[in-house]
Design a protein around this motif. Structure first.
Motif, PDB file in Angstrom:
ATOM      1  N   GLY A 167       0.720  -1.198  -0.013  1.00  0.00           N
ATOM      2  CA  GLY A 167      -0.028  -0.056  -0.226  1.00  0.00           C
ATOM      3  C   GLY A 167       0.732   1.315  -0.085  1.00  0.00           C
ATOM      4  N   VAL A 168       2.343   1.183   0.790  1.00  0.00           N
ATOM      5  CA  VAL A 168       2.776   2.625   0.636  1.00  0.00           C
ATOM      6  C   VAL A 168       3.507   2.750  -0.425  1.00  0.00           C
ATOM      7  N   ILE A 169       3.954   1.651  -1.234  1.00  0.00           N
ATOM      8  CA  ILE A 169       4.508   1.657  -2.711  1.00  0.00           C
ATOM      9  C   ILE A 169       3.345   2.410  -3.694  1.00  0.00           C
ATOM     10  N   LEU A 170       2.351   1.806  -3.440  1.00  0.00           N
ATOM     11  CA  LEU A 170       1.370   2.309  -4.335  1.00  0.00           C
ATOM     12  C   LEU A 170       1.025   3.748  -4.125  1.00  0.00           C
ATOM     13  N   GLY A 171       0.731   4.207  -2.850  1.00  0.00           N
ATOM     14  CA  GLY A 171       0.643   5.497  -2.637  1.00  0.00           C
ATOM     15  C   GLY A 171       1.682   6.455  -3.054  1.00  0.00           C
ATOM     16  N   ALA A 172       3.094   5.978  -2.592  1.00  0.00           N
ATOM     17  CA  ALA A 172       4.272   6.916  -2.968  1.00  0.00           C
ATOM     18  C   ALA A 172       4.390   7.029  -4.440  1.00  0.00           C
ATOM     19  N   VAL A 173       4.103   5.880  -5.149  1.00  0.00           N
ATOM     20  CA  VAL A 173       4.366   6.099  -6.617  1.00  0.00           C
ATOM     21  C   VAL A 173       3.297   6.927  -7.332  1.00  0.00           C
ATOM     22  N   THR A 174       2.046   6.537  -6.551  1.00  0.00           N
ATOM     23  CA  THR A 174       0.907   7.555  -7.262  1.00  0.00           C
ATOM     24  C   THR A 174       1.154   8.800  -7.059  1.00  0.00           C
ATOM     25  N   PHE A 175       1.679   9.295  -5.862  1.00  0.00           N
ATOM     26  CA  PHE A 175       1.951  10.675  -5.504  1.00  0.00           C
ATOM     27  C   PHE A 175       3.027  11.236  -6.559  1.00  0.00           C
ATOM     28  N   ALA A 176       4.040  10.495  -6.791  1.00  0.00           N
ATOM     29  CA  ALA A 176       5.418  10.708  -7.608  1.00  0.00           C
ATOM     30  C   ALA A 176       4.847  10.997  -9.047  1.00  0.00           C
ATOM     31  N   LEU A 177       4.194  10.193  -9.490  1.00  0.00           N
ATOM     32  CA  LEU A 177       3.408  10.116 -10.895  1.00  0.00           C
ATOM     33  C   LEU A 177       2.883  11.451 -11.142  1.00  0.00           C
ATOM     34  N   VAL A 178       2.063  11.906 -10.177  1.00  0.00           N
ATOM     35  CA  VAL A 178       1.306  13.024 -10.319  1.00  0.00           C
ATOM     36  C   VAL A 178       2.298  14.289 -10.524  1.00  0.00           C
ATOM     37  N   VAL A 179       3.306  14.352  -9.323  1.00  0.00           N
ATOM     38  CA  VAL A 179       4.147  15.415  -9.468  1.00  0.00           C
ATOM     39  C   VAL A 179       4.936  15.327 -10.764  1.00  0.00           C
ATOM     40  N   PHE A 180       5.513  14.285 -11.234  1.00  0.00           N
ATOM     41  CA  PHE A 180       6.108  13.969 -12.407  1.00  0.00           C
ATOM     42  C   PHE A 180       5.345  14.683 -13.742  1.00  0.00           C
ATOM     43  N   GLY A 181       4.040  14.008 -13.780  1.00  0.00           N
ATOM     44  CA  GLY A 181       3.127  14.403 -14.773  1.00  0.00           C
ATOM     45  C   GLY A 181       2.859  16.081 -14.884  1.00  0.00           C
ATOM     46  N   TRP A 182       2.737  16.651 -13.553  1.00  0.00           N
ATOM     47  CA  TRP A 182       2.525  17.949 -13.442  1.00  0.00           C
ATOM     48  C   TRP A 182       3.762  18.899 -13.837  1.00  0.00           C
ATOM     49  N   LEU A 183       4.874  18.270 -13.338  1.00  0.00           N
ATOM     50  CA  LEU A 183       6.160  18.941 -13.619  1.00  0.00           C
ATOM     51  C   LEU A 183       6.494  19.121 -15.061  1.00  0.00           C
ATOM     52  N   GLY A 184       6.460  17.901 -15.515  1.00  0.00           N
ATOM     53  CA  GLY A 184       6.712  17.998 -17.233  1.00  0.00           C
ATOM     54  C   GLY A 184       5.759  19.031 -17.909  1.00  0.00           C
ATOM     55  N   ALA A 185       4.426  18.970 -17.499  1.00  0.00           N
ATOM     56  CA  ALA A 185       3.446  19.768 -18.246  1.00  0.00           C
ATOM     57  C   ALA A 185       3.963  21.225 -17.999  1.00  0.00           C
ATOM     58  N   VAL A 186       4.086  21.654 -16.784  1.00  0.00           N
ATOM     59  CA  VAL A 186       4.436  23.009 -16.456  1.00  0.00           C
ATOM     60  C   VAL A 186       5.547  23.485 -17.190  1.00  0.00           C
ATOM     61  N   LEU A 187       6.723  22.665 -17.305  1.00  0.00           N
ATOM     62  CA  LEU A 187       7.929  23.194 -17.819  1.00  0.00           C
ATOM     63  C   LEU A 187       7.683  23.256 -19.158  1.00  0.00           C
ATOM     64  N   GLY A 188       6.948  22.265 -19.552  1.00  0.00           N
ATOM     65  CA  GLY A 188       6.714  22.318 -21.303  1.00  0.00           C
ATOM     66  C   GLY A 188       5.683  23.050 -21.754  1.00  0.00           C
ATOM     67  N   LYS A 189       5.030  24.001 -20.817  1.00  0.00           N
ATOM     68  CA  LYS A 189       3.757  24.576 -21.291  1.00  0.00           C
ATOM     69  C   LYS A 189       2.751  23.667 -21.935  1.00  0.00           C
ATOM     70  N   ALA A 190       2.265  22.560 -21.143  1.00  0.00           N
ATOM     71  CA  ALA A 190       1.474  22.004 -21.903  1.00  0.00           C
ATOM     72  C   ALA A 190       0.228  21.659 -20.998  1.00  0.00           C
ATOM     73  N   PRO A 191      -0.833  21.112 -21.194  1.00  0.00           N
ATOM     74  CA  PRO A 191      -2.192  20.918 -20.347  1.00  0.00           C
ATOM     75  C   PRO A 191      -1.862  20.157 -19.030  1.00  0.00           C
TER      76      PRO A 191
END
Length: 222
Positions: A167-191
């Motif tokens: 459960g901890v692995i799933l939670g940590a990975v889920t949070f990190a995936l959202v952060v990486f997706g948001w970071l990539g979008a912000v830096l690249g000016k994407a939705p």
């Protein structure tokens, strides 16, 4: 007196324009900034971190599907971190070096067409400064992969209970995936929303497939 009054009015009329010129220039430069120039290091960093996160977490989930021992999961995750970082670095180095060779050859051809003039050589030197750096790309890719891979490793390192660990692995990975997706979008000016959903769904799918297939193979007695 009339001429003095007229000159004062002209000063008042034209003075604000001088104050606005730097701001207008700054706005134009900001609007004209080409975010595609970030594509090389953005791809090596954000995608490298996402690959490290998803592949290491999937590997640990796969091992955890057939063996609940914490030591086995940690060793599998660490092996995935080292192997993945080396693979990403080598792959990025070879890929960017090939791109560099192509661009250098093209610059030489362009310079030859310019009959080797001094202006052509100056232009070539300026363009060489913007050429891709294979070593830089490889280092960024390896470091980013390692950072992503550390998320599931740290999440599972100190938890003995199997179900809580998963459960901890799933939670940590889920949070990190959202952060990486948001970071990539912000830096690249994407939705941002679309990027976060895409990255999150892809990560979940990879972990689910790895866990399910490994569980199936393990239960078959192979």
């Amino acid at each position: 007196m009339a001429s003095n009054h007229s000159s004062l009015n002209q000063t008042k009329l034209f003075h604000p324009n001088n104050d606005l010129e730097p701001q207008a220039t700054l706005d134009i430069e900001t609007k004209d900034f080409d975010y595609s120039k970030r594509s090389q290091w953005l791809r090596a960093a954000v995608l490298g971190a996402n690959d490290g996160l998803v592949s290491t977490a999937s590997l640990m989930m796969g091992v955890g599907a057939v063996k609940q021992d914490i030591k086995a999961m940690i060793l599998a995750g660490f092996a995935g971190l080292v192997a993945g970082a080396c693979s990403m670095a080598i792959g990025e180095f070879v890929s960017v070096y090939s791109q560099l060779d192509i661009e250098v050859a093209q610059l030489k051809r362009d310079n030859e067409r310019g009959n080797g003039s001094s202006s052509g050589e100056e232009e070539e030197n300026k363009e060489k400064e913007g050429l891709p750096n294979p070593l830089q790309a490889a280092t960024a890719s390896a470091l980013a992969f390692s950072v992503g891979a550390m998320v599931p490793l740290l999440g599972a390192s100190f938890i003995r209970d199997y179900k809580v660990r998963i459960g901890v692995i799933l939670g940590a990975v889920t949070f990190a995936l959202v952060v990486f997706g948001w970071l990539g979008a912000v830096l690249g000016k994407a939705p941002t929303l679309r990027s976060c959903v895409r990255v999150l769904f892809g990560g979940w799918l990879a972990m689910a497939i790895t866990f399910g297939l490994t569980k199936l193979i393990g239960s078959s007695g192979l």
